[in-house]
Write a protein that holds these residues in place. Structure first.
Motif, mmCIF file in Angstrom:
data_model
loop_
_atom_site.group_PDB
_atom_site.id
_atom_site.type_symbol
_atom_site.label_atom_id
_atom_site.label_comp_id
_atom_site.label_asym_id
_atom_site.label_seq_id
_atom_site.Cartn_x
_atom_site.Cartn_y
_atom_site.Cartn_z
ATOM 1 N N ILE A 183 0.818 -1.214 0.000
ATOM 2 C CA ILE A 183 0.000 0.000 0.000
ATOM 3 C C ILE A 183 0.852 1.264 0.000
ATOM 4 O O ILE A 183 0.432 2.303 -0.507
ATOM 5 N N ASP A 184 2.076 1.181 0.543
ATOM 6 C CA ASP A 184 2.933 2.363 0.539
ATOM 7 C C ASP A 184 3.477 2.672 -0.851
ATOM 8 O O ASP A 184 3.995 3.764 -1.079
ATOM 9 N N HIS A 185 3.363 1.721 -1.770
ATOM 10 C CA HIS A 185 3.802 1.961 -3.147
ATOM 11 C C HIS A 185 2.648 2.460 -4.029
ATOM 12 O O HIS A 185 2.871 2.803 -5.192
ATOM 13 N N LEU A 186 1.443 2.495 -3.489
ATOM 14 C CA LEU A 186 0.308 2.959 -4.279
ATOM 15 C C LEU A 186 0.276 4.488 -4.305
ATOM 16 O O LEU A 186 0.533 5.136 -3.284
ATOM 17 N N PRO A 187 -0.067 5.083 -5.448
ATOM 18 C CA PRO A 187 -0.135 6.550 -5.524
ATOM 19 C C PRO A 187 -1.358 7.123 -4.835
ATOM 20 O O PRO A 187 -1.393 8.308 -4.509
ATOM 21 N N GLN A 188 -2.384 6.303 -4.610
ATOM 22 C CA GLN A 188 -3.594 6.783 -3.945
ATOM 23 C C GLN A 188 -3.417 6.784 -2.423
ATOM 24 O O GLN A 188 -2.486 6.170 -1.885
ATOM 25 N N CYS A 189 -4.325 7.477 -1.765
ATOM 26 C CA CYS A 189 -4.412 7.402 -0.308
ATOM 27 C C CYS A 189 -5.269 6.188 0.049
ATOM 28 O O CYS A 189 -6.403 6.064 -0.420
ATOM 29 N N VAL A 190 -4.721 5.276 0.848
ATOM 30 C CA VAL A 190 -5.455 4.085 1.280
ATOM 31 C C VAL A 190 -5.554 4.135 2.800
ATOM 32 O O VAL A 190 -4.551 4.361 3.490
ATOM 33 N N PHE A 191 -6.756 3.936 3.325
ATOM 34 C CA PHE A 191 -6.928 4.045 4.774
ATOM 35 C C PHE A 191 -8.009 3.091 5.272
ATOM 36 O O PHE A 191 -8.868 2.644 4.520
ATOM 37 N N VAL A 192 -7.937 2.785 6.559
ATOM 38 C CA VAL A 192 -8.986 2.044 7.260
ATOM 39 C C VAL A 192 -9.305 2.825 8.525
ATOM 40 O O VAL A 192 -8.400 3.191 9.285
ATOM 41 N N LYS A 193 -10.599 3.105 8.744
ATOM 42 C CA LYS A 193 -11.036 3.836 9.940
ATOM 43 C C LYS A 193 -12.110 3.045 10.661
ATOM 44 O O LYS A 193 -12.917 2.355 10.028
ATOM 45 N N ASP A 194 -12.142 3.153 11.982
ATOM 46 C CA ASP A 194 -13.184 2.471 12.748
ATOM 47 C C ASP A 194 -14.412 3.373 12.874
ATOM 48 O O ASP A 194 -14.470 4.462 12.289
ATOM 49 N N VAL A 195 -15.383 2.901 13.639
ATOM 50 C CA VAL A 195 -16.649 3.632 13.754
ATOM 51 C C VAL A 195 -16.470 4.975 14.455
ATOM 52 O O VAL A 195 -17.327 5.854 14.351
ATOM 53 N N GLU A 196 -15.371 5.148 15.180
ATOM 54 C CA GLU A 196 -15.114 6.410 15.867
ATOM 55 C C GLU A 196 -14.354 7.394 14.978
ATOM 56 O O GLU A 196 -14.008 8.488 15.417
ATOM 57 N N ARG A 250 -11.397 6.784 13.807
ATOM 58 C CA ARG A 250 -9.974 6.657 14.134
ATOM 59 C C ARG A 250 -9.247 5.907 13.018
ATOM 60 O O ARG A 250 -9.700 4.868 12.552
ATOM 61 N N TYR A 251 -8.117 6.437 12.610
ATOM 62 C CA TYR A 251 -7.331 5.796 11.553
ATOM 63 C C TYR A 251 -6.607 4.576 12.119
ATOM 64 O O TYR A 251 -5.710 4.694 12.952
ATOM 65 N N LEU A 252 -7.003 3.400 11.654
ATOM 66 C CA LEU A 252 -6.342 2.164 12.046
ATOM 67 C C LEU A 252 -5.182 1.848 11.108
ATOM 68 O O LEU A 252 -4.230 1.179 11.491
ATOM 69 N N LEU A 253 -5.290 2.342 9.890
ATOM 70 C CA LEU A 253 -4.260 2.108 8.880
ATOM 71 C C LEU A 253 -4.308 3.234 7.861
ATOM 72 O O LEU A 253 -5.389 3.670 7.460
ATOM 73 N N ILE A 254 -3.151 3.704 7.460
ATOM 74 C CA ILE A 254 -3.076 4.681 6.369
ATOM 75 C C ILE A 254 -1.711 4.527 5.716
ATOM 76 O O ILE A 254 -0.710 4.256 6.398
ATOM 77 N N ASN A 255 -1.664 4.642 4.398
ATOM 78 C CA ASN A 255 -0.385 4.480 3.711
ATOM 79 C C ASN A 255 0.384 5.795 3.680
ATOM 80 O O ASN A 255 -0.093 6.838 4.141
ATOM 81 N N GLU A 256 1.596 5.740 3.130
ATOM 82 C CA GLU A 256 2.469 6.913 3.158
ATOM 83 C C GLU A 256 1.880 8.086 2.392
ATOM 84 O O GLU A 256 1.924 9.234 2.864
ATOM 85 N N ASN A 257 1.323 7.823 1.204
ATOM 86 C CA ASN A 257 0.755 8.918 0.417
ATOM 87 C C ASN A 257 -0.418 9.569 1.140
ATOM 88 O O ASN A 257 -0.608 10.781 1.074
ATOM 89 N N GLY A 258 -1.220 8.749 1.805
ATOM 90 C CA GLY A 258 -2.339 9.300 2.556
ATOM 91 C C GLY A 258 -1.873 10.143 3.727
ATOM 92 O O GLY A 258 -2.402 11.233 3.988
ATOM 93 N N SER A 260 3.659 11.075 8.786
ATOM 94 C CA SER A 260 3.942 9.710 8.376
ATOM 95 C C SER A 260 2.793 8.824 8.846
ATOM 96 O O SER A 260 1.960 9.254 9.653
ATOM 97 N N PRO A 261 2.709 7.572 8.366
ATOM 98 C CA PRO A 261 1.661 6.675 8.862
ATOM 99 C C PRO A 261 1.674 6.544 10.386
ATOM 100 O O PRO A 261 0.611 6.500 11.018
ATOM 101 N N GLU A 262 2.874 6.498 10.970
ATOM 102 C CA GLU A 262 2.965 6.389 12.427
ATOM 103 C C GLU A 262 2.382 7.617 13.125
ATOM 104 O O GLU A 262 1.844 7.512 14.231
ATOM 105 N N ASP A 263 2.483 8.776 12.465
ATOM 106 C CA ASP A 263 1.933 10.012 13.043
ATOM 107 C C ASP A 263 0.404 10.023 13.015
ATOM 108 O O ASP A 263 -0.239 10.551 13.933
ATOM 109 N N ILE A 264 -0.174 9.456 11.946
ATOM 110 C CA ILE A 264 -1.623 9.569 11.729
ATOM 111 C C ILE A 264 -2.390 8.396 12.344
ATOM 112 O O ILE A 264 -3.489 8.600 12.881
ATOM 113 N N GLU A 265 -1.859 7.200 12.260
ATOM 114 C CA GLU A 265 -2.561 6.032 12.795
ATOM 115 C C GLU A 265 -2.793 6.198 14.294
ATOM 116 O O GLU A 265 -1.889 6.532 15.052
ATOM 117 N N GLY A 266 -4.030 5.979 14.705
ATOM 118 C CA GLY A 266 -4.418 6.183 16.099
ATOM 119 C C GLY A 266 -5.127 7.507 16.318
ATOM 120 O O GLY A 266 -5.810 7.680 17.336
#
Length: 344
Positions: free
Chosen positions: A163-176, A178-186, A193-199
């Protein structure tokens, strides 16, 4: 040093195929008991995966074999290096290598120290007659857990790499939200960075109005269980610049967390939309020019202005070629439109 193959009890997981053998390093200064342990583990031959037992009576020599095994089974009371000292050495070099303390000298104090030092399991040598069957089963259980964790970690790394090689923003969010997953472009769209945004939640990275809008979209996707397509999503970044995104959101269940979520793919189409607008404007201009030329041509037909007619013909040809470039840019050489003599 001796080797043997054995198997554990019926609690081990089977797959219908022969599983990768578990390499066990058994450390005990009592050579006779070490050989007995290897022999009795061999007799536990009703389950997979098989155990390949390597015995070592010298704890110091055992340290040279740590990179060759899947599990260490060690006595505690040994003269040169005791089991806890060996455990400490193992944990420094291989933090997740399963280590089972299999000792005849058991006490709450030793057990407590072993747990604090990071022992995987603790088992007394004496007691039940089937203790070797219990030992075999525990070896299989701790190694199976480690292999599963490593497999999951490898899968996570593979997913992250993809997913970090994809040009699009890819993400997974829960019902609240909250970003559970996001790639570098997103993550870069939020300046991190993903570590900054996830959570973090939508409210942490977007203005209140945008966050509320995204939350409502996510809620509908989760509750209705239907994917949603947003062709033109306008977002203003922290610098005040607006971008246009094409977004797909899908309902997504996270089995490990037993919670519904949203899987999203957002593609920045700002440049695409800008080019489309430019082409639309150019097409409008061409149509206005054509209309003007037709008007001029009708007036020229009433006179004998040969020079003016020649200019009109050149302008007409230029407009026609420009229109072709706009509608089918691959069909002509763009440079032909820009020739200096076209306007002479």
């Amino acid at each position: 040093m001796s080797r043997g193959e054995g198997a554990g009890t019926a609690h081990a997981i089977t797959t219908g195929q022969r599983e990768t053998p578990i390499r066990v390093l058994h450390v005990d200064d009592d050579a006779s008991f070490a050989e007995l342990t290897s022999t009795l583990l061999e007799r536990e031959s009703t389950a997979e995966p098989p155990l390949e037992v390597q015995t070592e009576t010298d704890p110091t020599a055992a340290k040279t074999h740590l990179d060759e095994v899947d599990c260490v089974v060690s006595d505690y009371d040994m003269p040169a290096v005791d089991g806890l000292e060996l455990l400490d050495e193992v944990r420094q070099r291989y933090p997740d290598l399963p280590f089972i303390l299999f000792t005849g000298r058991g006490s709450e104090e030793i057990a407590s120290k072993a747990i604090s030092a990071g022992v995987t399991d603790y088992l007394r040598k004496g007691g039940r007659s089937d203790r070797f069957g219990v030992l075999a089963n525990r070896i299989r259980n701790v190694v199976a857990k480690r292999r599963a964790e490593r497999s999951a970690h490898q899968s996570t790394r593979l997913l992250r790499n993809v997913i970090d090689h994809l040009p699009q923003c890819v993400f997974v969010k829960d019902v609240e939200g909250r970003y559970l997953l996001i790639n570098e472009n997103g993550a870069e769209t939020y300046g991190g960075s993903p570590e900054d945004i996830e959570g973090k939640t939508e409210s942490d990275v977007n203005d209140p109005e945008t966050a509320a809008k995204f939350r409502e979209e996510d809620r509908q996707v989760i509750e209705q269980g239907v994917a949603r397509y947003i062709s033109d999503q306008h977002v203003v970044d922290e610098d005040g610049d607006e971008r246009v995104e094409r977004v797909m959101k899908f309902p997504f269940d996270i089995e490990s967390a037993s919670t519904p979520a949203v899987l999203g793919i957002a593609e920045d189409v700002t440049t695409e939309r800008r080019k489309t607008a430019q082409l639309d404007a150019a097409a409008t201009l061409v149509e206005r020019l054509r209309s003007h030329l037709e008007s001029v041509g009708s007036r020229h037909n009433e006179s004998d202005g040969a020079a003016e007619n020649e200019v009109d013909e050149k302008l007409t040809a230029l407009v026609d070629e420009l229109e072709t470039v706009i509608t089918d840019p691959q069909s002509v050489e763009v440079q032909s439109v820009l020739r200096d003599d076209a306007l002479d």
